[in-house]
Scaffold this active site. Sequence first.
Site, short mmCIF file in Angstrom:
data_model
loop_
_atom_site.label_atom_id
_atom_site.label_comp_id
_atom_site.label_asym_id
_atom_site.label_seq_id
_atom_site.Cartn_x
_atom_site.Cartn_y
_atom_site.Cartn_z
CE LYS A 184 -3.44 -2.66 -0.27
NZ LYS A 184 -4.29 -3.33 0.68
C1 PLP Z 1 -5.35 -4.50 0.95
C2 PLP Z 1 -6.81 -4.35 0.95
C3 PLP Z 1 -7.61 -4.69 2.04
C4 PLP Z 1 -7.07 -5.41 3.24
O1 PLP Z 1 -6.07 -4.74 3.88
P1 PLP Z 1 -5.22 -5.50 5.00
O2 PLP Z 1 -4.51 -4.37 5.72
O3 PLP Z 1 -4.27 -6.42 4.29
O4 PLP Z 1 -6.15 -6.22 5.88
C5 PLP Z 1 -8.96 -4.41 2.00
N1 PLP Z 1 -9.51 -3.86 0.91
C6 PLP Z 1 -8.80 -3.54 -0.17
C7 PLP Z 1 -9.49 -2.90 -1.34
C8 PLP Z 1 -7.43 -3.80 -0.20
O5 PLP Z 1 -6.71 -3.52 -1.29
#
Ligand code: PLP
Length: 386
Positions: A184
């Site tokens: 991210k």
């Molecule tokens: C990465 C992601 C999540 C989950 O995030 P985590 O921190 O890994 O639990 C949820 N929704 C979307 C759209 C994502 O890309």
Amino acid sequence: MRNTFLVFGNPQIEEDEIREVVDCLRSGWISTGPRVAQFEELFKAYIGSKHALALNSCTAGLHLSMIVAGLKPGDEVITTPMTFAATANAILHTGASPVFVDIELSSMTIDPGLIEEKLSPKTKAILPVHLCGRPCNMDRIMEITKKHNLLVIEDAAHAIETEYKGKKIGTIGDMTVFSFYVTKNLVTGEGGMVTTDNDEYAEKIQTYGLHGMSKGAWRRYSDEGFKHYQIIFPGFKYNMMDIQAALGIHQLKRLEAGLARREKIWKRYDEAFKDLPLVTPAPPEKNTRHARHLYTILVKLEDVKADRDTIQQALHEENIGTGIHYISLHLHEYYRERYGFKPDDFPKALYVSERTISLPLSTKLTDDDVQDVIDAVRKVMDRYSR
Ligand SMILES: *Cc1c(COP(=O)(O)O)cnc(C)c1O
């Protein structure tokens, strides 16, 4: 061609956060403590929300938000199938059901024009996803939720820097959930944050995220003296560690610089792919700010002699790592079997599922890396063009 493999979504970790993690380890306070509190303060200030609650993932934040929203078995939540499974799984974990609404093709986010026909007396909330960093049409969504008295809980895993008509994502809906997973825009290894302006929701998220222990339990071993706690809800183990917050505190300072860098890479991709049989991302809508989380191309299957997987594999063989965001959830076994979905129940989500490829966009990419991606995409698309 490139002689080393370019990893998709490589996190940029710098000396500041490495030092902070080491300091954190030496301090002995490695689980939830002062660095988590500091990270929450900084994040809250960046977003402009009244509260920010740090957790160990966005998935945890989505789950807690669903509980705090009061979802019960049989309830329904409107969301998009064009998302990561965590979005809809979080709804299912409360016993409620996701009700999918197809996307708009240009934005790839939930089509607000299709929401009202999916509402039922069981609908409790709308869960929009700001896909790739592009904000959903929040005016329309907020209008619908006001009219029908629904909550809005936003999946902002891609959207830390995103703005919609002068407002930051994280200040619009009832609760907004961010992710700091390794790929991210801000990374803490694993991690997430919920922002809200509602005192009651904030208090519940904090409490339910740590076993349901009464307020401030993490301080119970501090020099203020031992404090007894009460269990006020059968909560979860969703708290963020100071080791994670140590990364976040410094990553946060580089968010804006990171976005500026990704905007440059984005422009180069847009320029380089104009004449190829693929669709590049639509420009951001007026009065919005796109967080440039994912650069996704759509392969024009009508104009090439291969399917998407073949093209992705060919890029891999050119040493370029890519991602797929996403195969629509209605095409996944569990959802397909439980709800009896057919592929063309959500024709636009199906269209994107069969064509999308995400290219590397990490701030770690050098200009040469970007050129390698461009060269590989051009070479592979030329090979398969009709
Ligand atoms: C990465 C992601 C999540 C989950 O995030 P985590 O921190 O890994 O639990 C949820 N929704 C979307 C759209 C994502 O890309």
